[in-house]
Each structure stands twice: as C-alpha cells, then as structure tokens.
Design a protein around this motif. Structure first.
Motif, PDB file in Angstrom:
ATOM      1  N   ILE A 232       0.838  -1.200   0.000  1.00 49.95           N
ATOM      2  CA  ILE A 232       0.000   0.000   0.000  1.00 49.95           C
ATOM      3  C   ILE A 232       0.874   1.251   0.000  1.00 49.95           C
ATOM      4  O   ILE A 232       0.598   2.218  -0.716  1.00 49.95           O
ATOM      5  CB  ILE A 232      -0.968  -0.018   1.194  1.00 49.95           C
ATOM      6  N   PHE A 233       1.949   1.236   0.789  1.00 51.87           N
ATOM      7  CA  PHE A 233       2.862   2.379   0.808  1.00 51.87           C
ATOM      8  C   PHE A 233       3.471   2.616  -0.570  1.00 51.87           C
ATOM      9  O   PHE A 233       3.540   3.757  -1.041  1.00 51.87           O
ATOM     10  CB  PHE A 233       3.969   2.165   1.845  1.00 51.87           C
ATOM     11  N   PHE A 234       3.908   1.547  -1.236  1.00 55.33           N
ATOM     12  CA  PHE A 234       4.489   1.673  -2.572  1.00 55.33           C
ATOM     13  C   PHE A 234       3.473   2.256  -3.546  1.00 55.33           C
ATOM     14  O   PHE A 234       3.790   3.146  -4.341  1.00 55.33           O
ATOM     15  CB  PHE A 234       4.997   0.318  -3.075  1.00 55.33           C
ATOM     16  N   PHE A 235       2.233   1.769  -3.487  1.00 66.15           N
ATOM     17  CA  PHE A 235       1.192   2.311  -4.363  1.00 66.15           C
ATOM     18  C   PHE A 235       0.990   3.800  -4.104  1.00 66.15           C
ATOM     19  O   PHE A 235       0.895   4.597  -5.050  1.00 66.15           O
ATOM     20  CB  PHE A 235      -0.141   1.580  -4.171  1.00 66.15           C
ATOM     21  N   LEU A 236       0.893   4.185  -2.839  1.00 61.17           N
ATOM     22  CA  LEU A 236       0.672   5.599  -2.524  1.00 61.17           C
ATOM     23  C   LEU A 236       1.842   6.459  -2.997  1.00 61.17           C
ATOM     24  O   LEU A 236       1.645   7.577  -3.498  1.00 61.17           O
ATOM     25  CB  LEU A 236       0.437   5.779  -1.030  1.00 61.17           C
ATOM     26  N   PHE A 237       3.051   5.949  -2.867  1.00 60.21           N
ATOM     27  CA  PHE A 237       4.237   6.673  -3.331  1.00 60.21           C
ATOM     28  C   PHE A 237       4.162   6.917  -4.848  1.00 60.21           C
ATOM     29  O   PHE A 237       4.342   8.041  -5.319  1.00 60.21           O
ATOM     30  CB  PHE A 237       5.495   5.889  -2.963  1.00 60.21           C
ATOM     31  N   VAL A 238       3.863   5.864  -5.600  1.00 61.96           N
ATOM     32  CA  VAL A 238       3.755   5.983  -7.057  1.00 61.96           C
ATOM     33  C   VAL A 238       2.584   6.897  -7.427  1.00 61.96           C
ATOM     34  O   VAL A 238       2.689   7.723  -8.340  1.00 61.96           O
ATOM     35  CB  VAL A 238       3.610   4.594  -7.713  1.00 61.96           C
ATOM     36  N   HIS A 239       1.494   6.782  -6.706  1.00 62.93           N
ATOM     37  CA  HIS A 239       0.321   7.604  -6.980  1.00 62.93           C
ATOM     38  C   HIS A 239       0.622   9.092  -6.784  1.00 62.93           C
ATOM     39  O   HIS A 239       0.239   9.922  -7.616  1.00 62.93           O
ATOM     40  CB  HIS A 239      -0.833   7.177  -6.073  1.00 62.93           C
ATOM     41  N   VAL A 240       1.313   9.432  -5.722  1.00 57.93           N
ATOM     42  CA  VAL A 240       1.670  10.831  -5.484  1.00 57.93           C
ATOM     43  C   VAL A 240       2.622  11.326  -6.566  1.00 57.93           C
ATOM     44  O   VAL A 240       2.478  12.447  -7.076  1.00 57.93           O
ATOM     45  CB  VAL A 240       2.286  11.011  -4.075  1.00 57.93           C
ATOM     46  N   LEU A 241       3.592  10.496  -6.945  1.00 64.78           N
ATOM     47  CA  LEU A 241       4.529  10.908  -7.991  1.00 64.78           C
ATOM     48  C   LEU A 241       3.835  11.136  -9.327  1.00 64.78           C
ATOM     49  O   LEU A 241       4.079  12.146  -9.992  1.00 64.78           O
ATOM     50  CB  LEU A 241       5.637   9.870  -8.159  1.00 64.78           C
ATOM     51  N   ASP A 242       2.978  10.198  -9.736  1.00 64.60           N
ATOM     52  CA  ASP A 242       2.353  10.401 -11.048  1.00 64.60           C
ATOM     53  C   ASP A 242       1.322  11.519 -11.027  1.00 64.60           C
ATOM     54  O   ASP A 242       1.124  12.194 -12.028  1.00 64.60           O
ATOM     55  CB  ASP A 242       1.789   9.098 -11.624  1.00 64.60           C
ATOM     56  N   THR A 243       0.689  11.756  -9.892  1.00 64.76           N
ATOM     57  CA  THR A 243      -0.238  12.880  -9.811  1.00 64.76           C
ATOM     58  C   THR A 243       0.513  14.206  -9.826  1.00 64.76           C
ATOM     59  O   THR A 243       0.048  15.180 -10.428  1.00 64.76           O
ATOM     60  CB  THR A 243      -1.105  12.770  -8.550  1.00 64.76           C
ATOM     61  N   ALA A 244       1.672  14.253  -9.199  1.00 65.46           N
ATOM     62  CA  ALA A 244       2.476  15.477  -9.205  1.00 65.46           C
ATOM     63  C   ALA A 244       3.007  15.785 -10.601  1.00 65.46           C
ATOM     64  O   ALA A 244       3.320  16.940 -10.909  1.00 65.46           O
ATOM     65  CB  ALA A 244       3.636  15.344  -8.224  1.00 65.46           C
ATOM     66  N   LEU A 245       3.087  14.771 -11.446  1.00 63.04           N
ATOM     67  CA  LEU A 245       3.590  14.959 -12.808  1.00 63.04           C
ATOM     68  C   LEU A 245       2.694  15.883 -13.633  1.00 63.04           C
ATOM     69  O   LEU A 245       3.164  16.527 -14.572  1.00 63.04           O
ATOM     70  CB  LEU A 245       3.737  13.593 -13.488  1.00 63.04           C
TER      71      LEU A 245
ATOM     72  N   ARG B 108       1.579  18.727 -12.918  1.00 63.26           N
ATOM     73  CA  ARG B 108       2.043  20.114 -12.823  1.00 63.26           C
ATOM     74  C   ARG B 108       3.301  20.340 -13.652  1.00 63.26           C
ATOM     75  O   ARG B 108       3.552  21.447 -14.113  1.00 63.26           O
ATOM     76  CB  ARG B 108       2.295  20.488 -11.369  1.00 63.26           C
ATOM     77  N   VAL B 109       4.086  19.301 -13.835  1.00 63.67           N
ATOM     78  CA  VAL B 109       5.328  19.422 -14.594  1.00 63.67           C
ATOM     79  C   VAL B 109       5.060  19.369 -16.091  1.00 63.67           C
ATOM     80  O   VAL B 109       5.520  20.225 -16.847  1.00 63.67           O
ATOM     81  CB  VAL B 109       6.327  18.312 -14.184  1.00 63.67           C
ATOM     82  N   SER B 110       4.325  18.342 -16.502  1.00 60.02           N
ATOM     83  CA  SER B 110       4.060  18.165 -17.931  1.00 60.02           C
ATOM     84  C   SER B 110       2.740  17.411 -18.113  1.00 60.02           C
ATOM     85  O   SER B 110       2.699  16.183 -17.917  1.00 60.02           O
ATOM     86  CB  SER B 110       5.200  17.386 -18.580  1.00 60.02           C
TER      87      SER B 110
END
Length: 112
Positions: A14-27, A29-31
């Motif tokens: 679950i932690f790994f999923f949340l980490f990936v989810h936050v990273l791809d959602t933050a993307l 704003r970048v592109s």
C-alpha cells in the motif's frame, strides 16, 4: 505469525502504491502530456490485475488492523485473538470475492 508477515507485506504494498500515486499525480504540474502518457499506460489488463491485488491488500490490511487494535486495547483481546483471526479471514474472503467479481466484470467490459 503469518498474519503478522502478511500485515507487513500488505502495508509495504500500500505504501508503494501511494508513493507511485503521489509521484504520477504530481507529474501533471510538470508536464500534462507526460501525465497523460503515464495514465494511458495504466489502462492495461496487467495494471487491472495489479489494482485487484491492491484491493485485496487494502481489505486484508484494514481488517487485520482492526483485529490488532482489539488485541491491544480490549481487555479480552489476547484471549480471543485466534477467533478474531478466523473472523477476519472469513470477512476478508467474503468481501474480496465480491470485490473481485465486480472488478472482474468491469475489466471484462473494458478489455474484452
């Protein structure tokens, strides 16, 4: 023993999923184009199976977490911990069969 191991494994999953989810959602704003490309890669049957595994992990982790809280804070918790484990497993199996059925029908509509 195995419930302890499975609780830790599901927590890490679950932690790994949340980490990936936050990273791809933050993307986004970048592109936004890169974000859309990543989201498109998630629309595959393999990711659908991984989502099913995530649902199973979250269900077990939540139900076993309630059992652990009861063992720690209920006066008779240690006495009934084995019975509570069997109850958790029964509820978990019942709920995840229904959840996987619903998700399986959704995946069949989408990918078949």
């Amino acid at each position: 023993m195995w419930s302890w191991v499975l609780h830790r494994v599901t927590g890490a999953t679950i932690f790994f999923f949340l980490f990936v989810h936050v990273l791809d959602t933050a993307l986004v704003r970048v592109s936004p184009e890169a974000y859309n490309a990543i989201i498109d890669t998630y629309k595959t049957p393999i990711i659908g199976l991984m989502e099913m595994g995530l649902v199973v992990a979250v269900l077990y982790h939540a139900l076993n977490g309630i059992r652990i809280i009861l063992i720690d804070f209920w006066q008779n918790g240690p006495k009934y911990q084995r019975l509570m484990l069997w109850i958790v497993l029964g509820v978990w199996i019942s709920v995840f069969i229904v959840a996987l059925g619903v998700m399986g029908m959704h995946m069949a509509e989408r990918f078949l």
